[in-house]
Design an enzyme around this catalytic site. Sequence first.
Site, PDB file in Angstrom:
ATOM      1  N   GLU A 133       0.823  -1.212   0.000  1.00 37.43           N
ATOM      2  CA  GLU A 133       0.000   0.000   0.000  1.00 37.43           C
ATOM      3  C   GLU A 133       0.858   1.264   0.000  1.00 37.43           C
ATOM      4  OE1 GLU A 133      -3.107  -0.172  -0.584  1.00 37.43           O
ATOM      5  OE2 GLU A 133      -3.132  -2.354  -0.447  1.00 37.43           O
ATOM      6  N   ASP A 163       3.297  -4.313  -5.949  1.00 40.47           N
ATOM      7  CA  ASP A 163       3.877  -5.570  -5.472  1.00 40.47           C
ATOM      8  C   ASP A 163       5.400  -5.524  -5.536  1.00 40.47           C
ATOM      9  OD1 ASP A 163       1.419  -6.691  -4.963  1.00 40.47           O
ATOM     10  OD2 ASP A 163       1.379  -7.948  -6.765  1.00 40.47           O
TER      11      ASP A 163
END
Length: 434
Positions: free
Chosen positions: A278, A359
Amino acid sequence: MTPKEWAQVALVALAIGLAVAATMLVPWRVPRPSRAARAAALRDVPADVVTRGRALHAALRPSAYGSRVVGLAAVLLLGLTPAGARIVAWVAQPFGGHWLAEAVLGGLVVLMLTWLASLPFGAWRHTVLRDYGLSTQDWRGWTVDLLKSGALGIVTGAVVLAGFYTLTRVAPDWWWALAAATAAALVVLLSFVVPVLVEPVFNRFTPMPAGSLRDELAALAAKDGMPVRDVLVADASRRTTGLNAYVSGFGTTRRIVVYDTLLQKAPAGEVRSVVAHELGHAKDRDPEIGTVLGAIGAAAAVVAIYLLGQWDSLLDRAGVDSIASPRAIGLVLALGALAGLVTGPLQSLVSRRVEVRADQHALRLTGDPAEFAAMQLRLATVNIADVDPPRIEYLLFATHPDTVERLAAAKEAAGAHASGLLASDPGPLSSPDS
């Protein structure tokens, strides 16, 4: 030039601007695991996780597709036939057919009808999620959330409808330009307002208790150059057993939000991995990029609707004499729905590329591919994900890379880690799982 010619120029300019912004800001070239790597990752997923995920999504498909088909059919019926115009006129009759009554009351009734058309499918979906233990909400809680979202929709819809049709009256030739600018400004405004005003309507947020994990998450954000105002816990367990976290807000309003379910079910290392992902969105300014693209897209949509409204045959089909008439709200919604149908797969592709980049950011920031892989497997297990969905559904609807893609990426990162190509020292952030 005439207003129509100016609108054509504006639409071309906005389309070029959107294309340039998307080309420059969206990470189109991101590392993707090979098909062989994905197949190997699928073999590493426990068979029961694969089976349960596929079973859940097979159970959800009828409600998902039913909602899409019925919702689209309803909006097309209201917009591409005189039905929508007649409903708006009928609702405004007690008010002498006043344009504001048509705009606000009639418009809200049309919006309500499209919402009601999909409501049974939402209830069907909730039933399936309860059967699989993914939703913890009883029907009372589900109804309360439904009423909250409905109330927000009514307030927002009333303001937008009143504002839009006021512009069409005060500037009958140039309303499209004013409305396009307003639409873009609203997208920007909402991106700041939603985290502060809307999120608390649906969840309670409390500061994460002082301790090693809170300190580690704050330190992780500082290490990433993305300091946060606070680390909060959302009471997501009132609705779901699913796991999640996100970074909300901009600048001084930025905060890390962790689901209480994540704290209950995942060890500290895996929580760090989710938060690192995040933080990648915040680091790469993905919310801001989404806002920019959304603002340009909203402005372009308004101009396109104006130009489409110059087709007499389209207006005749809808039973209206002008796209700027409140009675044409059904037609406006139908055009928007068709545009969404066409652009949806592209939006999903953009989202997947952005998620892959986040990611990769998490893998670099934590330097721990094993924790990343463990977290992805836990997310798939607890959230009952379809770890390897049908390709056509993936291309059309998936906003995130699937589980096997993420596991394959983690394995490749582990190889790079062993070769010294991936940051391997998270410094003082390492701690035993808890």
